[in-house]
Design an enzyme around this catalytic site. Structure first.
Site, PDB file in Angstrom:
ATOM      1  N   GLU A  83       0.772  -1.314  -0.044  1.00 27.37           N
ATOM      2  CA  GLU A  83       0.110   0.012   0.262  1.00 27.37           C
ATOM      3  C   GLU A  83       0.719   1.310  -0.235  1.00 27.37           C
ATOM      4  O   GLU A  83       1.627   1.534   0.784  1.00 27.37           O
ATOM      5  CB  GLU A  83      -0.856   0.004   1.157  1.00 27.37           C
ATOM      6  CG  GLU A  83      -1.932   1.140   1.410  1.00 27.37           C
ATOM      7  CD  GLU A  83      -3.116   1.035   2.148  1.00 27.37           C
ATOM      8  OE1 GLU A  83      -3.375  -0.053   2.617  1.00 27.37           O
ATOM      9  OE2 GLU A  83      -3.556   2.083   2.640  1.00 27.37           O
ATOM     10  N   LYS A 261      -8.176  -0.845  11.199  1.00 29.40           N
ATOM     11  CA  LYS A 261      -7.585  -1.231   9.762  1.00 29.40           C
ATOM     12  C   LYS A 261      -6.362  -0.420   9.597  1.00 29.40           C
ATOM     13  O   LYS A 261      -5.171  -0.792   9.333  1.00 29.40           O
ATOM     14  CB  LYS A 261      -8.460  -1.050   8.570  1.00 29.40           C
ATOM     15  CG  LYS A 261      -8.044  -1.822   7.430  1.00 29.40           C
ATOM     16  CD  LYS A 261      -7.103  -0.847   6.595  1.00 29.40           C
ATOM     17  CE  LYS A 261      -6.744  -1.714   5.139  1.00 29.40           C
ATOM     18  NZ  LYS A 261      -6.001  -0.614   4.360  1.00 29.40           N
ATOM     19  N   ASP A 277       3.623 -14.158  11.983  1.00 30.70           N
ATOM     20  CA  ASP A 277       2.308 -14.775  11.539  1.00 30.70           C
ATOM     21  C   ASP A 277       1.212 -13.448  11.483  1.00 30.70           C
ATOM     22  O   ASP A 277       0.848 -13.426  12.620  1.00 30.70           O
ATOM     23  CB  ASP A 277       1.646 -15.913  12.348  1.00 30.70           C
ATOM     24  CG  ASP A 277       0.455 -16.573  11.943  1.00 30.70           C
ATOM     25  OD1 ASP A 277      -0.504 -16.074  10.992  1.00 30.70           O
ATOM     26  OD2 ASP A 277       0.138 -17.685  12.363  1.00 30.70           O
ATOM     27  N   HIS A 376      -2.130  10.261  -1.215  1.00 26.36           N
ATOM     28  CA  HIS A 376      -2.082   9.105  -2.207  1.00 26.36           C
ATOM     29  C   HIS A 376      -1.936   9.450  -3.786  1.00 26.36           C
ATOM     30  O   HIS A 376      -1.286   8.831  -4.334  1.00 26.36           O
ATOM     31  CB  HIS A 376      -3.596   8.402  -1.989  1.00 26.36           C
ATOM     32  CG  HIS A 376      -3.671   7.562  -0.796  1.00 26.36           C
ATOM     33  ND1 HIS A 376      -3.239   6.177  -0.978  1.00 26.36           N
ATOM     34  CD2 HIS A 376      -4.291   7.534   0.189  1.00 26.36           C
ATOM     35  CE1 HIS A 376      -3.528   5.578   0.008  1.00 26.36           C
ATOM     36  NE2 HIS A 376      -3.778   6.204   0.913  1.00 26.36           N
TER      37      HIS A 376
HETATM   38  C1  MEV Z   1      -6.414   3.051   4.550  1.00 29.04           C
HETATM   39  O1  MEV Z   1      -5.554   1.954   4.197  1.00 29.04           O
HETATM   40  C2  MEV Z   1      -6.464   3.287   6.030  1.00 29.04           C
HETATM   41  C3  MEV Z   1      -7.314   4.344   6.662  1.00 29.04           C
HETATM   42  O2  MEV Z   1      -8.612   4.347   6.117  1.00 29.04           O
HETATM   43  C4  MEV Z   1      -7.549   4.324   8.100  1.00 29.04           C
HETATM   44  C5  MEV Z   1      -8.203   5.298   8.731  1.00 29.04           C
HETATM   45  O3  MEV Z   1      -9.483   5.678   8.061  1.00 29.04           O
HETATM   46  O4  MEV Z   1      -8.250   5.740  10.170  1.00 29.04           O
HETATM   47  C6  MEV Z   1      -6.910   5.684   6.082  1.00 29.04           C
END
Ligand code: MEV
Length: 430
Positions: A83, A261, A277, A376
């Protein structure tokens, strides 16, 4: 010589030059990371011994996150991820955390647990007590499976027994609570669980079924905290907005999933780079994100401290090891561990937690200010420029012009390149 993690200008170097600089800055010999060159990494032969039906290997980019200071020492962090922006964002957050000393981490003892499920005990309550009475016998039986672990100071620390009702049944579930030292520990505790199962069934007066570790590794926790400077973050309003952003994640499972995430973007990248792992760590993290009332919530917390700075903290299970498994077999994982300079699984766990917190803060800051797409887009624009045929010298101009025109597209990149080259041709002809 101490490690230096403030490596400015790293991005202007070639990957080979970066490897040499990172190795030197970590106090290693300049070629120590050369195994990260795809031509020198995991061989097909090595891969063939790791899993079944091997047909090849997958290349994942490995970057080095800079600026990290953990428990008073600098550390360069290898991160494996596909990413864009993840490595840059972690480095950026670590730079902001440095203003107030970086990250402080702590870990619980490296305790993993295995479960043994018993079916059909006639008197589950009494079976539970009989199993607890047999603690000494079961401990000895389990420890006999791994004398080396016991020699290194690990082994069974406790035995607990839970009664788990399910429909008409009540399962008697015995937990072996095991200190696994520097291993991830799955093999150690699974072997022990299988070894004690028959005796557990006899004592409980039932039939044993499952004998397996639990990935809810809630006795093997890593914690990280840091103070993020208000001014470096962009001012008091940004601090307040990050607190609101984090509060939504605490209150709303839809936001919590994305928030967590973001944490795992950092956590998984280090776990993968070190050959650990990733699924075990992810399963542990998400099970830890369930509040006592059953709600899925955020793993981290953000508060405004007395000075108006942002205080961030994170706690999550961290079942990672330094011995056994891919960490020892995979040449890139071995190099990654050398770069980190960690000597124990707990030290590694602390660094991973620090990276998770940094990654989380970086995402929240972007979301609370300009949004994440701008960052990004610059990386995406680089890829578009390269695909359109821009040379390393041409890339910055092509990227800058596409971003200025808010048109990050192949046709635009080709047009800018044509203009650039026509201009250069005209200048040469003058
Ligand atoms: C993207 O990989 C992760 C985010 O969505 C995390 C978040 O929203 O806190 C930017």
């Amino acid at each position: 010589m101490g490690v230096h993690s403030r490596l400015t200008g790293l991005r202007d170097l070639s990957p080979g030059e970066r490897r040499a600089l990172a190795a030197k800055s970590a106090g290693l010999d300049p070629g120590a990371l050369d195994v990260l060159d795809p031509a020198a990494g995991l061989t097909l032969d090595q891969a063939d011994h790791m899993i079944e039906n091997v047909v090849g290997v997958l290349g994942v980019p490995v970057g080095v996150a800079t600026n990290f200071r953990v428990n008073g020492s600098d550390v360069l962090v290898p991160m494996a991820t596909e990413e864009p922006s993840v490595v840059a964002a972690a480095s950026n957050a670590a730079r902001i955390a440095r203003v107030h000393g970086g990250f402080a981490t702590t870990c619980s003892a490296p305790i993993m647990q295995a479960q043994v499920q018993v079916l059909g005990a006639a008197d589950p309550q009494a079976a539970r007590l009989r199993l607890l009475e047999a603690r000494g016998e079961l401990t000895a039986l389990a420890n006999a499976q791994d004398p080396r672990l016991v020699e290194f100071g690990g082994g069974v620390r406790d035995i607990t027994v839970r009664l788990v009702p399910s429909g008409e049944d009540v399962y008697v579930v015995l937990h072996l609570v095991v200190d696994v030292r520097d291993a991830m520990g799955a093999n150690a505790v699974n072997t022990m669980a299988e070894a004690v199962a028959a005796r557990v069934g006899e004592i409980a007066g039932g039939r044993t079924l499952l004998r397996i570790l639990t990935n809810k590794a809630d006795l093997r926790l890593a914690r990280a905290r840091a103070v993020f400077d208000a001014e470096a973050l962009g001012g008091p309003q940004v601090v307040r907005d990050i607190v609101h952003a984090a509060a939504l994640a605490e209150a709303d499972p839809y936001r919590a999933a994305t928030h967590n995430k973001g944490i795992m973007n950092g956590v998984t990248a280090v776990v993968l780079a070190t050959g650990n792992d990733t699924r075990a760590v992810e399963a542990g993290a998400h099970s830890h994100a369930v509040a006592p009332d059953g709600r899925y919530t955020s793993l981290s917390h953000f508060e405004r401290d007395a000075e108006g700075n942002l205080s961030g903290s994170l706690e999550l299970p961290m079942p990672v090891g330094l011995v056994g498994g891919a960490t020892k077999v995979h040449p890139v994982a071995r190099a990654a561990v050398r770069l980190l300079g960690v000597r124990t699984a707990s030290e590694l766990a602390g660094v991973v937690a620090a990276v998770g917190l940094a990654q989380n803060l970086a995402a929240l800051r972007a979301l609370a200010t300009e949004g994440i797409q701008r960052g990004h887009m610059s990386l995406h624009a680089r890829n578009v420029a390269v695909t359109a045929g821009a040379s390393p010298e041409e890339i910055p101009t092509v990227v800058a012009r596409m971003l200025a025109a808010k048109a990050v597209r192949a046709d635009r990149a080709e047009q800018i390149l044509a203009e650039l080259r026509a201009g250069a041709g005209a200048a040469e002809g003058d």
